[in-house]
Design an enzyme around this catalytic site. Structure first.
Site, PDB file in Angstrom:
ATOM      1  CD  GLU A  91      -3.031   1.055   2.176  1.00  0.00           C
ATOM      2  OE1 GLU A  91      -3.876   1.570   2.512  1.00  0.00           O
ATOM      3  OE2 GLU A  91      -2.872   0.114   3.240  1.00  0.00           O
ATOM      4  N   GLY A  92       0.653   2.192  -0.872  1.00  0.00           N
ATOM      5  CA  GLY A  92       1.255   3.566  -0.692  1.00  0.00           C
ATOM      6  C   GLY A  92       0.250   4.671  -1.226  1.00  0.00           C
ATOM      7  N   GLY A  95      -2.625   4.019  -3.423  1.00  0.00           N
ATOM      8  CA  GLY A  95      -3.688   3.266  -3.082  1.00  0.00           C
ATOM      9  C   GLY A  95      -2.969   1.819  -2.852  1.00  0.00           C
ATOM     10  CG  ASP A 218       9.303  10.223  -6.264  1.00  0.00           C
ATOM     11  OD1 ASP A 218      10.126  10.644  -5.496  1.00  0.00           O
ATOM     12  OD2 ASP A 218       8.349   9.347  -6.109  1.00  0.00           O
TER      13      ASP A 218
END
Length: 398
Positions: A91-92, A95, A218
């Protein structure tokens, strides 16, 4: 200018293997201002709606339009066993990510244990991330094809449901292995760490090599996923941007990312350069060498930011030994470690113009790999000579 950072100092109990970024990027999940017909037009056109990216290399290519399957929510729900707890992978910020099964040829839902295993990322409607990142993921990964980028198989936009379907990466993320969230995971060897670094560098170099460069934005350990043979693949393109055009050196954008990995010029000004990615790569390479997180509040004051704390150690062979991960002691030569440290320093230059390009970084890593291979050959040769000499001595005695 708003700063939207997440910190990697407090790991979540369910590490995201495919959801990747945990950044608070400030997007709403609403799709009201963007219709499906517009999305279909966008998905068949250029990346981010900003012109083409003509590029092809022996290993990768950028497709003219996304080659993705449009799934129904019913099919993905069936493939993931109704998104039950036993299929949850992680989970992040976007979602939850679930394991699913699809027929290899038709991509129709298959029974658990049969067909091809996939990872299905499902948007949480209350997530601070949302539609814009979902769209970016489809736009970029739908057209980017390279062995060191995670493959996106398809997407679903069904009413309020937004999902993405990826190839399954059985070894999870580099972050999980480096920082061993699971105590049953064996520490990564020096050889494997170098292999992962080279694979990730190849993926990033590919993004930067297109006519209109892709800035990943990122780059961090949790966004590097590993297949069954520890081949590295970059995932999560939710924050990716097209590089500067028209002779410009940078693009100006809202500051987003993960604290500890973002380049200083980006944090200070919002100016995003292609070499802002190189800085992030240097941070990850530093994590690979030290086995320590880029930012960790559990470390003593003055040591919480890994770059600020360890930078003075990287230019000294004697000091370098004190920060190298003890779990890989004896697995590398001092020359290989020193060259890796020099490479990190080139990536972490304050001025982006002074940083190495990802092509140069990749070449540097491959040179380090060559050092290691030569060292292994030398040891094997010496061992063979000693054995041969011992046999001759025994023969003389007889």
């Amino acid at each position: 200018m708003g700063l939207c950072f997440s910190s990697s100092s407090s790991p979540s109990p369910n590490p995201p293997n495919y959801s990747g970024s945990t950044s608070n990027v400030g997007f709403s999940a609403t799709t009201s201002s963007f219709g499906k017909s517009q999305f279909s037009e966008m998905a068949s056109g250029s990346i981010d709606g900003e012109g083409s990216l003509p590029f092809c290399s022996p290993d990768g290519q950028i497709l003219e339009r996304p080659n993705l399957k449009e799934f129904s929510f019913v099919d993905l729900k069936s493939a993931a066993k109704s998104f039950k707890g036993d299929t949850l992978l992680g989970e992040g910020g976007f979602g939850r990510v679930y394991k699913g099964w699809l027929d290899e040829k038709t991509l129709a839902p298959a029974k658990p244990g049969f067909g091809m295993v996939v990872a299905i990322k499902k948007l949480n409607p209350e997530s601070t991330q949302g539609f814009q990142e979902w769209k970016s993921e489809v736009n970029f990964l739908g057209r980017l094809s390279h062995p060191n980028l995670v493959k996106l198989l398809g997407y679903c936009w069904d009413e309020d449901e937004l999902l993405l379907v990826y190839e399954f990466m059985p070894k999870g993320s580099l972050e999980n292995h480096l920082f061993r969230r699971n105590p049953n995971i064996e520490p990564l060897s020096w050889n494997t760490r170098l292999k992962i670094a080279i694979g990730a560098a190849r993926g990033l170099a590919f993004l930067h090599a297109s006519e209109k460069q892709v800035i990943y934005r990122d780059f961090k350990a949790s966004n590097i996923l590993l297949d069954g043979n520890y081949n590295a693949k970059i995932s999560d393109f939710g924050l990716a941007k097209l590089g500067p055009s028209g002779g410009q050196s940078h693009v100006t954008t809202r500051v987003m990312g993960t604290y500890g990995y973002a380049a200083p010029e980006y944090i200070a000004t919002g100016h995003l350069y292609v070499k802002s990615d190189v800085y992030g790569f240097g941070v990850v390479l530093l994590e690979i060498l030290t086995g320590m997180r880029a930012f960790d509040t559990r470390r003593p004051t003055g040591q919480q930011n890994l770059v600020e704390w360890t930078k003075p150690f990287l230019s000294s062979k004697k000091k370098l030994k004190t920060i190298m991960d003890i779990r890989i002691k004896g697995q590398y030569s001092s020359k290989a470690a020193s060259q890796a440290a020099e490479l990190i320093l080139k990536c972490l230059e304050h001025d982006p113009k002074q940083r190495s390009s990802m092509k140069e970084v990749l070449e540097g890593l491959e040179a380090i790999e060559t050092i290691h291979e030569k060292s292994k050959e030398s040891k094997t040769r010496n061992s063979h000579n000693i054995s041969h000499q011992h046999l001759r001595q025994r023969a003389v005695k007889v």
